[in-house]
Design a protein around this motif. Structure first.
Motif, mmCIF file in Angstrom:
data_model
loop_
_atom_site.group_PDB
_atom_site.id
_atom_site.type_symbol
_atom_site.label_atom_id
_atom_site.label_comp_id
_atom_site.label_asym_id
_atom_site.label_seq_id
_atom_site.Cartn_x
_atom_site.Cartn_y
_atom_site.Cartn_z
ATOM 1 N N GLN A 1 -1.608 7.270 -6.001
ATOM 2 C CA GLN A 1 -0.990 6.049 -6.525
ATOM 3 C C GLN A 1 -0.476 5.160 -5.390
ATOM 4 N N LYS A 2 0.127 5.779 -4.365
ATOM 5 C CA LYS A 2 0.636 4.995 -3.244
ATOM 6 C C LYS A 2 -0.509 4.396 -2.417
ATOM 7 N N ALA A 3 -1.539 5.202 -2.189
ATOM 8 C CA ALA A 3 -2.702 4.691 -1.458
ATOM 9 C C ALA A 3 -3.326 3.514 -2.207
ATOM 10 N N ARG A 4 -3.437 3.663 -3.518
ATOM 11 C CA ARG A 4 -4.013 2.601 -4.341
ATOM 12 C C ARG A 4 -3.174 1.332 -4.269
ATOM 13 N N LEU A 5 -1.857 1.489 -4.352
ATOM 14 C CA LEU A 5 -0.958 0.341 -4.343
ATOM 15 C C LEU A 5 -1.023 -0.395 -3.013
ATOM 16 N N ILE A 6 -1.010 0.345 -1.923
ATOM 17 C CA ILE A 6 -1.077 -0.262 -0.587
ATOM 18 C C ILE A 6 -2.390 -1.022 -0.417
ATOM 19 N N CYS A 7 -3.492 -0.395 -0.816
ATOM 20 C CA CYS A 7 -4.805 -1.030 -0.666
ATOM 21 C C CYS A 7 -4.924 -2.284 -1.526
ATOM 22 N N MET A 8 -4.289 -2.268 -2.697
ATOM 23 C CA MET A 8 -4.343 -3.429 -3.576
ATOM 24 C C MET A 8 -3.694 -4.657 -2.933
ATOM 25 N N VAL A 9 -2.530 -4.450 -2.316
ATOM 26 C CA VAL A 9 -1.826 -5.574 -1.690
ATOM 27 C C VAL A 9 -2.579 -6.064 -0.455
ATOM 28 N N VAL A 10 -3.125 -5.122 0.343
ATOM 29 C CA VAL A 10 -3.916 -5.523 1.521
ATOM 30 C C VAL A 10 -5.157 -6.291 1.087
ATOM 31 N N ALA A 11 -5.776 -5.863 -0.009
ATOM 32 C CA ALA A 11 -6.954 -6.569 -0.541
ATOM 33 C C ALA A 11 -6.591 -7.985 -0.955
ATOM 34 N N GLU A 12 -5.456 -8.130 -1.629
ATOM 35 C CA GLU A 12 -5.015 -9.458 -2.068
ATOM 36 C C GLU A 12 -4.754 -10.364 -0.876
ATOM 37 N N SER A 13 -4.140 -9.809 0.173
ATOM 38 C CA SER A 13 -3.866 -10.587 1.383
ATOM 39 C C SER A 13 -5.161 -11.057 2.040
ATOM 40 N N THR A 14 -6.152 -10.167 2.091
ATOM 41 C CA THR A 14 -7.444 -10.506 2.706
ATOM 42 C C THR A 14 -8.164 -11.586 1.901
ATOM 43 N N ALA A 15 -8.098 -11.491 0.577
ATOM 44 C CA ALA A 15 -8.712 -12.516 -0.276
ATOM 45 C C ALA A 15 -7.992 -13.850 -0.118
ATOM 46 N N LEU A 16 -6.662 -13.795 -0.022
ATOM 47 C CA LEU A 16 -5.892 -15.026 0.197
ATOM 48 C C LEU A 16 -6.309 -15.710 1.486
ATOM 49 N N GLN B 1 10.198 3.610 -10.174
ATOM 50 C CA GLN B 1 11.020 2.766 -9.315
ATOM 51 C C GLN B 1 10.580 2.826 -7.861
ATOM 52 N N VAL B 2 10.144 4.001 -7.407
ATOM 53 C CA VAL B 2 9.695 4.150 -6.020
ATOM 54 C C VAL B 2 8.468 3.282 -5.771
ATOM 55 N N LEU B 3 7.500 3.345 -6.678
ATOM 56 C CA LEU B 3 6.295 2.521 -6.542
ATOM 57 C C LEU B 3 6.631 1.037 -6.670
ATOM 58 N N ASP B 4 7.557 0.712 -7.540
ATOM 59 C CA ASP B 4 7.965 -0.681 -7.722
ATOM 60 C C ASP B 4 8.556 -1.248 -6.442
ATOM 61 N N ARG B 5 9.436 -0.476 -5.779
ATOM 62 C CA ARG B 5 10.026 -0.940 -4.515
ATOM 63 C C ARG B 5 8.961 -1.063 -3.426
ATOM 64 N N LEU B 6 8.076 -0.083 -3.367
ATOM 65 C CA LEU B 6 7.002 -0.121 -2.367
ATOM 66 C C LEU B 6 6.125 -1.345 -2.571
ATOM 67 N N TYR B 7 5.756 -1.609 -3.810
ATOM 68 C CA TYR B 7 4.910 -2.759 -4.143
ATOM 69 C C TYR B 7 5.572 -4.074 -3.723
ATOM 70 N N ASN B 8 6.848 -4.235 -4.079
ATOM 71 C CA ASN B 8 7.558 -5.476 -3.752
ATOM 72 C C ASN B 8 7.786 -5.630 -2.253
ATOM 73 N N ASP B 9 8.052 -4.515 -1.554
ATOM 74 C CA ASP B 9 8.222 -4.577 -0.098
ATOM 75 C C ASP B 9 6.920 -4.967 0.593
ATOM 76 N N LEU B 10 5.819 -4.455 0.100
ATOM 77 C CA LEU B 10 4.508 -4.810 0.661
ATOM 78 C C LEU B 10 4.192 -6.287 0.417
ATOM 79 N N LYS B 11 4.488 -6.758 -0.788
ATOM 80 C CA LYS B 11 4.232 -8.174 -1.111
ATOM 81 C C LYS B 11 5.048 -9.088 -0.199
#
Length: 279
Positions: A127-142, A207-217
Motif C-alpha cells: 500500500q505504501k509503495a503504491r501510494l508513493i508511486c502514485m504521487v510520483v506518477a502524478e508529478s511526472t505527468a504534471l 491515518q498513517v497512509l493519509d499523512r504519508l499521502y498528504n506529505d508527499l503531495k
C-alpha cells in the motif's frame, strides 16, 4: 537502479529503494497493458494497473500516461518501457518526462518523514509503495503538461508580439484555427487525465497512509503546480479568445471593404454607361 545495499541503523538493517517514473503519453489503455508486460496484475482498473516482478519489486501504470517502477533494475525498466511504447503508444510524443525518488526503510524510526526527493518509512508495504508511486506518477505527468502549456504560452506570445510589432496577425486563418484547436484539446486532456486523480480508498481508512499521502503531495507541490497550470491555461484561453475576436474582426472588415469596392465598381460602371448613352 534497484534496491541498494542495506545499511545498519541502530542495530536494524536499513534498505533504500529507488522509484523511477516516466510519462510516455497523454493516455494509456490499461486493458492492453497486461498482455504487453506478460504478468498477472495485482490490480487492474480503468485508470490504474499494478504488477509484481519479485519481492518488493513493482510496476504501476496509470491511464493518464505514466509508468512507475519501484525497486526495478534499469535494464528491466528500459525493456518494459520500450515494450509499452511500441504496443500501447502508437502516436508517441516528441518528448517524455521522468522523475526519480528514493524510499528508505528503517525499522528504528517510529513514523515516516518526507524530505526532498526522499521518504523515510519504518516499514514497507504494498500500500505504501503504491501510494508513493502514485504521487510520483502524478508529478511526472504534471511536468509533461507544464512543458506543453509553457510552449503554448510562448506561441501565444509570438502571436501577441506580431500584433504589437506589425499591427496584424501574421499567421493565416487556418493556422490560427489549428492553434486554437490544439489549445482547447490540451486543456481538455489535462482536465480529463489529471484533475480526476484522487487518493485510493485505503487513504481514507488509514491515518498513517493519509499523512504519508498528504506529505508527499506537499513535497512535490502538487496543489501549487495545479494552480499555476490553471493560471497559465487561463492566460492562454484569454489570449486565444482575443485572437479569435481579432480574426473575426479582420474577416468582417475584409467583407465590408469587399462590399464597398463592389458597390463603387457598380457606381462607376453605371456612371460611365450613362455618359456613353448621352454621347
Amino acid at each position: 537502479m534497484g534496491e541498494e545495499p542495506a545499511q545498519e541503523s541502530n542495530g536494524f538493517a536499513m534498505k533504500t529503494y529507488s522509484v523511477n517514473a516516466f510519462h510516455l503519453a497523454e493516455k494509456l489503455k490499461l486493458k492492453d497493458i497486461g498482455g504487453t508486460i506478460e504478468l498477472q496484475p495485482l490490480l487492474l482498473s480503468v485508470w490504474e494497473g499494478a504488477f509484481k516482478l519479485g519481492e518488493d519489486k513493482f510496476i504501476f501504470i496509470y491511464n493518464f500516461g505514466s509508468l512507475v517502477f519501484f525497486n526495478v533494475p534499469e535494464d528491466e525498466q528500459r525493456a518494459i518501457v520500450e515494450k509499452v511504447k511500441k504496443s500501447n503508444v502508437p502516436n508517441q510524443p516528441g518528448f517524455t518526462t521522468s522523475d526519480t525518488f528514493s524510499v528508505e526503510v528503517d525499522r528504528a524510526v517510529d513514523r515516516h518523514e518526507v524530505g526532498f526527493n526522499k521518504a523515510l518509512i519504518p516499514d514497507l508495504t504494498y500500500q505504501k509503495a503504491r501510494l508513493i508511486c502514485m504521487v510520483v506518477a502524478e508529478s511526472t505527468a504534471l511536468e509533461y503538461f507544464e512543458l506543453i502549456v509553457d510552449d503554448l504560452l510562448e506561441r501565444t506570445h509570438q502571436i501577441s508580439d506580431s500584433l504589437r510589432t506589425h499591427g496584424k496577425l501574421i499567421k493565416e486563418t487556418k493556422q490560427l484555427i489549428k492553434f486554437i484547436g490544439f489549445c482547447l484539446t490540451t486543456k481538455q486532456e489535462i482536465i480529463a487525465n489529471l484533475y480526476v486523480v484522487d487518493a485510493p480508498d485505503e487513504v481514507w481508512e488509514d491515518q498513517v497512509l493519509d499523512r504519508l499521502y498528504n506529505d508527499l503531495k506537499r513535497m512535490f507541490e502538487i496543489e501549487t503546480r495545479y494552480r499555476v497550470l490553471e493560471y497559465k491555461l487561463k492566460l492562454v484561453q484569454e489570449s486565444v479568445e482575443i485572437i479569435v475576436d481579432l480574426s473575426k474582426s479582420v474577416r468582417e472588415t475584409m467583407l465590408e471593404v469587399t462590399i464597398i469596392v463592389l458597390i463603387a465598381i457598380e457606381l462607376i460602371v453605371a456612371l460611365f454607361g450613362g455618359v456613353r448613352f448621352h454621347t
